[in-house]
Enzyme design. Sequence first.
Site, PDB file in Angstrom:
ATOM      1  N   ASP A  62       0.520  -1.054  -0.066  1.00 57.23           N
ATOM      2  CA  ASP A  62      -0.146   0.258  -0.237  1.00 57.23           C
ATOM      3  C   ASP A  62       1.358   1.387  -0.020  1.00 57.23           C
ATOM      4  O   ASP A  62       0.287   2.308  -0.463  1.00 57.23           O
ATOM      5  CB  ASP A  62      -0.947   0.453   1.699  1.00 57.23           C
ATOM      6  CG  ASP A  62      -1.802  -1.174   0.920  1.00 57.23           C
ATOM      7  OD1 ASP A  62      -2.352  -1.684   0.229  1.00 57.23           O
ATOM      8  OD2 ASP A  62      -1.917  -1.969   2.705  1.00 57.23           O
TER       9      ASP A  62
ATOM     10  N   HIS B  83      -5.342  -3.598   5.729  1.00 58.29           N
ATOM     11  CA  HIS B  83      -4.872  -4.394   4.378  1.00 58.29           C
ATOM     12  C   HIS B  83      -5.810  -4.129   3.815  1.00 58.29           C
ATOM     13  O   HIS B  83      -6.386  -5.528   3.141  1.00 58.29           O
ATOM     14  CB  HIS B  83      -3.599  -4.809   4.157  1.00 58.29           C
ATOM     15  CG  HIS B  83      -3.546  -5.186   2.691  1.00 58.29           C
ATOM     16  ND1 HIS B  83      -2.799  -4.109   1.809  1.00 58.29           N
ATOM     17  CD2 HIS B  83      -3.651  -6.387   2.105  1.00 58.29           C
ATOM     18  CE1 HIS B  83      -2.804  -5.098   0.804  1.00 58.29           C
ATOM     19  NE2 HIS B  83      -2.879  -6.275   0.841  1.00 58.29           N
TER      20      HIS B  83
END
Length: 338
Positions: free
Chosen positions: A173, A200
């Site tokens: 990310d 996530h």
Amino acid sequence: MFARTAARALAAPSSRLFSSSASRLTKVAVLGAGGGIGQPLSLLLKSDPLVTSLSLYDIRGAPGVAADVSHVDTGSEVTGYAADQLDQALEGVEVVVIPAGVPRKPGMTRDDLFNTNASIVRDLAASVARVSPDAHILVISNPVNSTVPIVAATLEKAGVFNPAHVFGVTTLDVVRAARFLAGVSGVSPSETVVPVVGGHSGPTIVPLLSQTKYGKSLTGEVYDKLVHRIQYGGDEVVKAKDGAGSATLSMAYAGAKFANALLRGLNGEKGVVTPTFVKSPLFADQGIDFFSSLVELGPNGVEKIHPIGELSAEEQKLLEGCLPELKKNIEKGKAFVA
Ligand code: NAD
Ligand code: LMR
């Protein structure tokens, strides 16, 4: 002349992916080394000067991957282990990276992987608890928001849980956020590092663009599109691969980058700070005891968990969207082990 220069270039240690200031003996294991992530991750770890021994395990194909990777001309030793050799693979290991488990297909959420991956991760964690209880465990297998609590609860059950040693790898990310913000801003990704906090999966991924030089002035559609792309970058890859899996190469890069950061911290390097999903006090009063924020890595693993800092009004809203979903995911993981 050319030959000498070329020889020097080939011998030079790598790019910005790895940096090393000091060196000690570090044995790293990859569980799931035969897979889409496991193979390139093993190659990248073989290239990391801080890894001195690499132990590759999978229920299929790890000895072949090990034989291949072992020919790369770096100093580390590489050994492959077959399905019935997990204990040997974990012997003396200080860092265990886990990308074992099934990936998404189009139309699936990460949570849809829970039924298959929860038991894979639990069983691997139980073996780590037995054979190498002091190891640092880096969890890549999805859904990370649940698999990290599963690993923690499994270690806790075995009486060996050290919260400073268990990490959910959310680095992809962070890598995506830097790359996508660089695209919008027309500068190098080295100038667009973004703290990404939360968890996530979709709404639990909270990029803090207001805390960055190039992100803080973005508004309206440009801001909304960028946030959406960071939150749903994984879907882009799943869709493009059209049934053949999810991100593997960028994930291997991200996994190797996080492993290098941890190894630098373990080696005593100061100021190694990066987001990772850990047991965290930040939102524990709301029943959310795992959270990703900037974490300082050091000789014991987690040295310091940084607060998330000041948020913009938009980010406050993103956080409100994150917390209830994250709580559900964490509770599901804990309930599985209990
Ligand atoms: P893959 O199917 O290509 O590889 C998985 C490997 O795990 C296979 O080689 C399989 O044999 C192995 N495996 C299965 N059960 C095992 C066990 N009990 N012990 C050891 N190995 C075992 O999948 P992939 O693309 O490499 O993805 C792996 C996981 O990583 C998925 O759950 C995926 O969702 C996740 N992932 C996470 C991130 C992240 O940002 N954290 C990013 C991408 C993918
Ligand atoms: C990603 O973010 O690419 C991974 O979590 C894999 C996925 O399922 O999207």
